[in-house]
Write a protein that holds these residues in place. Structure first.
Motif, PDB file in Angstrom:
ATOM      1  N   LEU A  35     -45.660 -33.120  55.390  1.00  0.00           N
ATOM      2  CA  LEU A  35     -45.373 -33.599  54.121  1.00  0.00           C
ATOM      3  C   LEU A  35     -44.501 -32.105  53.599  1.00  0.00           C
ATOM      4  O   LEU A  35     -43.912 -31.871  52.650  1.00  0.00           O
ATOM      5  N   GLY A  36     -45.243 -30.864  53.998  1.00  0.00           N
ATOM      6  CA  GLY A  36     -44.547 -29.776  53.644  1.00  0.00           C
ATOM      7  C   GLY A  36     -45.207 -29.255  52.353  1.00  0.00           C
ATOM      8  O   GLY A  36     -44.592 -28.411  51.644  1.00  0.00           O
ATOM      9  N   LEU A  37     -46.365 -29.794  51.640  1.00  0.00           N
ATOM     10  CA  LEU A  37     -46.675 -29.640  50.506  1.00  0.00           C
ATOM     11  C   LEU A  37     -47.874 -28.666  50.448  1.00  0.00           C
ATOM     12  O   LEU A  37     -48.603 -28.518  49.295  1.00  0.00           O
ATOM     13  N   GLY A  38     -48.305 -28.003  51.485  1.00  0.00           N
ATOM     14  CA  GLY A  38     -49.209 -26.955  51.466  1.00  0.00           C
ATOM     15  C   GLY A  38     -50.620 -27.568  51.603  1.00  0.00           C
ATOM     16  O   GLY A  38     -51.741 -26.927  51.483  1.00  0.00           O
ATOM     17  N   ASN A  39     -50.822 -28.536  51.893  1.00  0.00           N
ATOM     18  CA  ASN A  39     -51.931 -29.057  52.025  1.00  0.00           C
ATOM     19  C   ASN A  39     -52.010 -30.193  53.297  1.00  0.00           C
ATOM     20  O   ASN A  39     -51.035 -30.611  53.864  1.00  0.00           O
ATOM     21  N   PHE A  40     -52.876 -31.096  53.555  1.00  0.00           N
ATOM     22  CA  PHE A  40     -53.078 -32.039  54.520  1.00  0.00           C
ATOM     23  C   PHE A  40     -53.309 -33.546  54.030  1.00  0.00           C
ATOM     24  O   PHE A  40     -54.066 -34.230  55.131  1.00  0.00           O
ATOM     25  N   GLU A  41     -52.939 -33.637  52.884  1.00  0.00           N
ATOM     26  CA  GLU A  41     -53.469 -34.812  52.100  1.00  0.00           C
ATOM     27  C   GLU A  41     -52.330 -35.930  52.286  1.00  0.00           C
ATOM     28  O   GLU A  41     -51.165 -35.618  52.668  1.00  0.00           O
ATOM     29  N   THR A  42     -52.851 -37.215  52.227  1.00  0.00           N
ATOM     30  CA  THR A  42     -52.043 -38.408  52.095  1.00  0.00           C
ATOM     31  C   THR A  42     -51.396 -38.620  50.766  1.00  0.00           C
ATOM     32  O   THR A  42     -52.152 -38.346  49.853  1.00  0.00           O
ATOM     33  N   ILE A  43     -49.907 -38.673  50.404  1.00  0.00           N
ATOM     34  CA  ILE A  43     -49.487 -38.667  49.225  1.00  0.00           C
ATOM     35  C   ILE A  43     -48.782 -40.050  49.100  1.00  0.00           C
ATOM     36  O   ILE A  43     -48.100 -40.460  49.989  1.00  0.00           O
ATOM     37  N   LEU A  44     -49.094 -40.778  48.036  1.00  0.00           N
ATOM     38  CA  LEU A  44     -48.419 -42.229  48.195  1.00  0.00           C
ATOM     39  C   LEU A  44     -47.222 -42.555  47.209  1.00  0.00           C
ATOM     40  O   LEU A  44     -46.683 -43.589  47.159  1.00  0.00           O
ATOM     41  N   SER A  45     -46.775 -41.473  46.494  1.00  0.00           N
ATOM     42  CA  SER A  45     -45.395 -41.225  45.907  1.00  0.00           C
ATOM     43  C   SER A  45     -44.663 -40.334  46.172  1.00  0.00           C
ATOM     44  O   SER A  45     -45.189 -39.292  46.522  1.00  0.00           O
ATOM     45  N   PRO A  46     -43.293 -40.312  45.845  1.00  0.00           N
ATOM     46  CA  PRO A  46     -42.538 -38.999  46.066  1.00  0.00           C
ATOM     47  C   PRO A  46     -42.890 -37.859  45.369  1.00  0.00           C
ATOM     48  O   PRO A  46     -43.049 -37.718  44.071  1.00  0.00           O
ATOM     49  N   THR A  47     -43.117 -36.809  46.356  1.00  0.00           N
ATOM     50  CA  THR A  47     -43.386 -35.495  45.636  1.00  0.00           C
ATOM     51  C   THR A  47     -42.755 -34.390  46.159  1.00  0.00           C
ATOM     52  O   THR A  47     -42.345 -34.327  47.187  1.00  0.00           O
ATOM     53  N   LYS A  48     -42.248 -33.308  45.169  1.00  0.00           N
ATOM     54  CA  LYS A  48     -41.053 -32.598  45.197  1.00  0.00           C
ATOM     55  C   LYS A  48     -41.755 -31.249  46.093  1.00  0.00           C
ATOM     56  O   LYS A  48     -42.862 -30.840  45.955  1.00  0.00           O
ATOM     57  N   ILE A  49     -41.032 -30.950  47.325  1.00  0.00           N
ATOM     58  CA  ILE A  49     -41.513 -29.877  47.951  1.00  0.00           C
ATOM     59  C   ILE A  49     -40.888 -28.664  47.236  1.00  0.00           C
ATOM     60  O   ILE A  49     -39.774 -28.234  47.282  1.00  0.00           O
ATOM     61  N   ASP A  50     -41.645 -27.684  46.358  1.00  0.00           N
ATOM     62  CA  ASP A  50     -41.237 -26.919  45.577  1.00  0.00           C
ATOM     63  C   ASP A  50     -40.332 -25.747  46.081  1.00  0.00           C
ATOM     64  O   ASP A  50     -39.604 -25.094  45.398  1.00  0.00           O
ATOM     65  N   ASN A  51     -40.832 -25.256  47.424  1.00  0.00           N
ATOM     66  CA  ASN A  51     -39.953 -23.948  47.565  1.00  0.00           C
ATOM     67  C   ASN A  51     -38.796 -24.216  48.466  1.00  0.00           C
ATOM     68  O   ASN A  51     -38.417 -23.231  49.226  1.00  0.00           O
ATOM     69  N   LEU A  52     -38.273 -25.459  48.637  1.00  0.00           N
ATOM     70  CA  LEU A  52     -37.136 -25.713  49.215  1.00  0.00           C
ATOM     71  C   LEU A  52     -36.070 -25.964  48.197  1.00  0.00           C
ATOM     72  O   LEU A  52     -36.190 -26.982  47.208  1.00  0.00           O
ATOM     73  N   LYS A  53     -34.850 -25.610  48.406  1.00  0.00           N
ATOM     74  CA  LYS A  53     -33.822 -26.058  47.488  1.00  0.00           C
ATOM     75  C   LYS A  53     -32.295 -25.914  48.145  1.00  0.00           C
ATOM     76  O   LYS A  53     -32.362 -25.472  48.982  1.00  0.00           O
ATOM     77  N   ASN A  54     -31.454 -26.741  47.602  1.00  0.00           N
ATOM     78  CA  ASN A  54     -30.256 -26.767  48.228  1.00  0.00           C
ATOM     79  C   ASN A  54     -30.313 -27.251  49.369  1.00  0.00           C
ATOM     80  O   ASN A  54     -29.446 -26.785  50.513  1.00  0.00           O
ATOM     81  N   ALA A  55     -30.876 -28.547  49.621  1.00  0.00           N
ATOM     82  CA  ALA A  55     -31.132 -29.110  50.904  1.00  0.00           C
ATOM     83  C   ALA A  55     -29.959 -29.933  51.298  1.00  0.00           C
ATOM     84  O   ALA A  55     -29.370 -30.482  50.416  1.00  0.00           O
ATOM     85  N   THR A  56     -29.507 -29.968  52.424  1.00  0.00           N
ATOM     86  CA  THR A  56     -28.382 -30.662  52.864  1.00  0.00           C
ATOM     87  C   THR A  56     -28.642 -31.783  53.987  1.00  0.00           C
ATOM     88  O   THR A  56     -27.899 -32.822  54.220  1.00  0.00           O
ATOM     89  N   GLN A  57     -29.428 -31.505  54.758  1.00  0.00           N
ATOM     90  CA  GLN A  57     -30.263 -32.371  55.846  1.00  0.00           C
ATOM     91  C   GLN A  57     -31.458 -32.481  56.162  1.00  0.00           C
ATOM     92  O   GLN A  57     -32.186 -31.268  55.640  1.00  0.00           O
ATOM     93  N   ILE A  58     -32.205 -33.395  56.415  1.00  0.00           N
ATOM     94  CA  ILE A  58     -33.728 -33.653  56.871  1.00  0.00           C
ATOM     95  C   ILE A  58     -33.731 -34.322  58.198  1.00  0.00           C
ATOM     96  O   ILE A  58     -32.680 -35.291  58.019  1.00  0.00           O
TER      97      ILE A  58
END
Length: 747
Positions: free
Chosen positions: A464-487
């Motif tokens: 998930l790229g959120l700095g942990n290894f947890e399960t996330i149930l809702s959309p959560t923004k990856i703070d250190n990535l901006k101006n994304a064009t592809q995933i």
């Protein structure tokens, strides 16, 4: 256009059988055929020179810059072609002989080598680490004095002295392999006309051997040859773009020879007994012959019309916004029209800046420092305009290309993003968000909203790229990535392009993060700059850069299309050019080229490569499917878990591979070992692990395959289905994972 000649050397003693055969100007293997200006086999070099080089040497004497370059793998005969022997002289001695037949010509020479990205003078061992400069008369040149020569004998003596200083070394496949590129430059002045005749002998590419690779020289050779290939690819693109001459000393020094004011002859030397390397050389040659140069007579007064023509050519070669816009393009036509208008606006601005540059240049005396100052100012101005343009495109993209996200299937680990782990049998909207792109992994999901990446689902490998290894149930923004064009989501890893740079994170057990090791990472790390497209498979990854495909990760079965089986922790270049579509599956991958051909690699036991095999140990790193060619052109490929889909230009969908759960979309559950048409057609195809879909031109979707977790979105629990129409419309993009599916839908 470049004149291209293929020279086929005889088989060596250790080579058993020929794999390439010559028929006039054609060269053929069992499944490939190429045509060139000249194909020579069993021909003396003197004869070869008379056919393709002699007339161009005469043009050099009449004021045309000219380059004759030998290219090919190690042991293919490049240096023999260039230098020859006493009894069978090469291109260079023959050219020198003809130059000195004219008594009115004044000549001087330089002889340099490029070794490990350092340019040294072969005529003076004290002159090392030479700098490349812009000369007002000769163009791209060297900070090195020219040595006057008055006779053929004097020139040959200097050539022999230089050869004694050139770096040769014994390698795994050659007892005397040239380890440097050499350029013999003959500066000709004939009355008011002048020219530079370059004779280039390129070092040969070969696989890096850590044991014998002194000073990493093979790596430097391959890197510079890759830069040359990239320049050729960029010059042959239909839509012009910035040409990356500065990526290596070789391409920078030969800038005028590639797409500039020069007559250029390319002699590609090949071995008839080597299939892969010869194919790569022939593909390079095929692209090179499309390159257009604009040779003129130097020294004569040029008309204003010609100057304007050169100016316009320079403008388009050095700065084109269209490529950037093309990379950002989604499906919204209005937005893409805005991109084109921006490209025109900034192209005009660049022309104004370039005119200013020419005015300043005309005021200068020949002063290198002043010249570099003007160039620096120009480049800073262009970069400023480029950043403004990128922001404009980003704003346009973010404003106009946001869609509703519908998602369905198993909700375990929160992969659906609804805040719980419930299953959704039918497509259901994630409220409060609009997204421009979505990607489903095995257990997680990524989506782009206003240039930011949101992640949810299982995170136990850091995917998930959120700095942990947890399960996330809702959309959560990856703070250190901006101006994304592809995933792109793989099994338990993720990729993204942000500001043109490739980031990776998650499971790295098989090197699929491309950062040089096999460690898992829970935060995005940048691994490559200026990337155009990205691809994620089960435990392998890939990206496109400057028209070339690179892969990395698990290559135990050749699924990365690289011939060295094993784990690839860093990107390696796939030996294919002119690529249109790429897909990475679980244990295989596929590529479609612009000529409509399909290439496959990986495990073939279930027929997913379009071939039959009963050996579960079979690993194929490269094969071409006969089904797809100029008369049946493929345009898209999708690879899933042991099956493959190919869409041709007429909308026909072909399936092959494992048939269980009817993942092929056919009435049978048997394995299919050759491409077989489906009963439906489509405009776009998508493959998940064991289910698939086709999008029609009007934005509807047919779904089929494994449905145990309701990933088909049909509202029923049947285990498998033949293609059935999904009850949603206006679909812009889809993504299929293992247990769930998602679609972006316009209102």
């Amino acid at each position: 256009m470049l004149q291209v000649c293929i020279r086929v050397r005889p088989l060596l003693k250790h080579e058993k059988n020929a794999q390439w055969f010559v028929n006039k100007n054609n060269i053929n293997s069992s499944n490939k055929s190429f045509t060139f200006d000249q194909v020579e086999c069993e021909t003396r070099t003197q004869t070869l020179y008379n056919k393709i080089a002699k007339q161009n040497v005469k043009k050099a004497l009449n004021g045309y810059h000219t380059t004759i370059m030998c290219y090919g793998q190690t042991t293919s005969g490049k240096t023999f072609t260039t230098l020859g022997t006493h009894d069978n002289p090469g291109i260079l001695p023959c050219a020198l002989r003809d130059v000195f037949l004219d008594d009115n010509v004044k000549c001087s020479i330089q002889y340099v080598q490029i070794y490990n990205e350092v340019i040294d003078d072969l005529l003076d061992p004290k002159c090392t680490s030479l700098q490349i400069i812009n000369d007002q008369k000769w163009g791209t040149s060297l900070q090195l004095k020219q040595t006057p020569v008055k006779s053929f004998d004097q020139a040959i003596q200097l050539l022999n002295e230089g050869e004694e200083r050139r770096i040769y070394r014994e390698t795994q496949i050659h007892d005397k392999s040239s380890r440097s590129h050499t350029i013999f430059r003959i500066f000709i002045e004939n009355g008011s006309r002048y020219s530079c005749l370059n004779i280039v002998d390129l070092a040969g590419s070969e696989r890096v051997s850590s044991e014998n690779d002194i000073n990493h020289e093979t790596g430097y050779i391959n890197k510079s040859l890759l830069a040359l290939t990239n320049v050729i690819n960029q010059l042959t693109e239909q839509k012009q773009q910035h040409i990356s001459y500065r990526d290596s000393k070789l391409t920078r020094l030969l800038q005028n020879s590639l797409g500039g004011n020069s007559i250029t002859v390319l002699i590609c030397c090949i071995s008839p007994g080597n299939n892969t390397q010869t194919l790569s050389t022939l593909q390079f040659a095929q692209r090179a012959k499309i390159v257009k140069n604009t040779p003129i007579i130097n020294g004569e007064k040029q008309t204003q019309e010609l100057q304007d023509q050169q100016f316009q050519s320079s403008s388009y070669s050095n700065f084109n916004i269209f490529t950037y816009a093309q990379c950002q393009k989604q499906s919204n036509k209005n937005s893409f029209q805005a991109f084109i208008k921006l490209e025109q606006k900034y192209q005009k601005k660049y022309c104004e800046l370039l005119q200013q540059y020419y005015k300043e240049l005309n005021k200068l005396q020949i002063n290198e420092q002043d010249l570099q100052d003007v160039i620096s100012i120009l480049e800073r101005n262009i970069l400023t305009q480029l950043e403004e343009m990128k922001q404009s495109i980003s704003d346009t993209n973010n404003e106009e290309q946001q869609y509703k996200l519908l998602i369905w299937g198993s909700g375990q680990d929160g992969r659906l993003g609804f805040g719980d782990e419930k299953t959704c049998k039918i497509p259901t909207e994630i409220s409060n968000y609009k997204f421009s792109q979505v990607s489903c992994g095995f257990h997680h999901t990524l989506a782009i909203c206003n240039g930011c990446i949101y992640a949810w689902g299982r995170g136990q490998k850091g995917q998930l790229g959120l700095g942990n290894f947890e399960t996330i149930l809702s959309p959560t923004k990856i703070d250190n990535l901006k101006n994304a064009t592809q995933i792109a989501c793989g099994w338990q890893h993720s990729l993204a392009i942000c500001d043109g740079n490739l980031y990776s994170w998650g499971c790295g057990d098989d090197g699929q993060l491309g950062n040089g090791d096999c460690q898992s990472i829970n935060q995005p790390i940048a691994i490559q700059e200026d990337v155009e497209y990205i691809y994620a498979g089960h435990s392998q990854s890939g990206f496109m850069k400057e028209g070339m495909l690179y892969t990395f990760g698990n290559n135990q079965d050749g699924r990365c299309m690289i011939d060295s089986l094993g784990i690839l922790t860093e990107p390696e270049q796939v030996p294919l050019n002119d690529i249109k579509s790429v897909s990475l599956g679980v244990s295989h991958m596929g590529v479609v080229t612009n000529d409509g051909c399909v290439y496959m690699a990986g495990t073939s036991i279930d027929g997913q490569l379009g071939t039959f095999s009963i050996d579960d140990e079979v690993a194929t790193w490269f094969t071409q499917l006969d089904k797809f060619n100029s008369s049946n052109r493929a345009q898209q490929i999708q690879c899933g878990d042991s099956f493959t889909l190919v869409l041709n230009t007429k909308g026909i969908i072909y399936a092959f591979g494992k048939g269980s759960f009817k993942r092929l979309g056919l009435s049978t559950t048997d394995n299919i070992y050759e491409p077989t048409p489906l009963p439906i057609q489509g405009d776009m195809i998508y493959a998940g692990c064991r289910h698939a879909c086709s999008i029609t031109k009007n934005g509807q979707a047919y779904m089929w395959g494994f449905n145990f977790h309701n990933q088909l979105g049909l509202g029923q629990d049947d285990l498998d289905q033949e293609p059935i129409l999904l009850k949603i419309t206006n679909i812009k993009q889809m993504s299929l994972g293992y247990f769930h599916s998602a679609a972006l839908v316009s209102n």
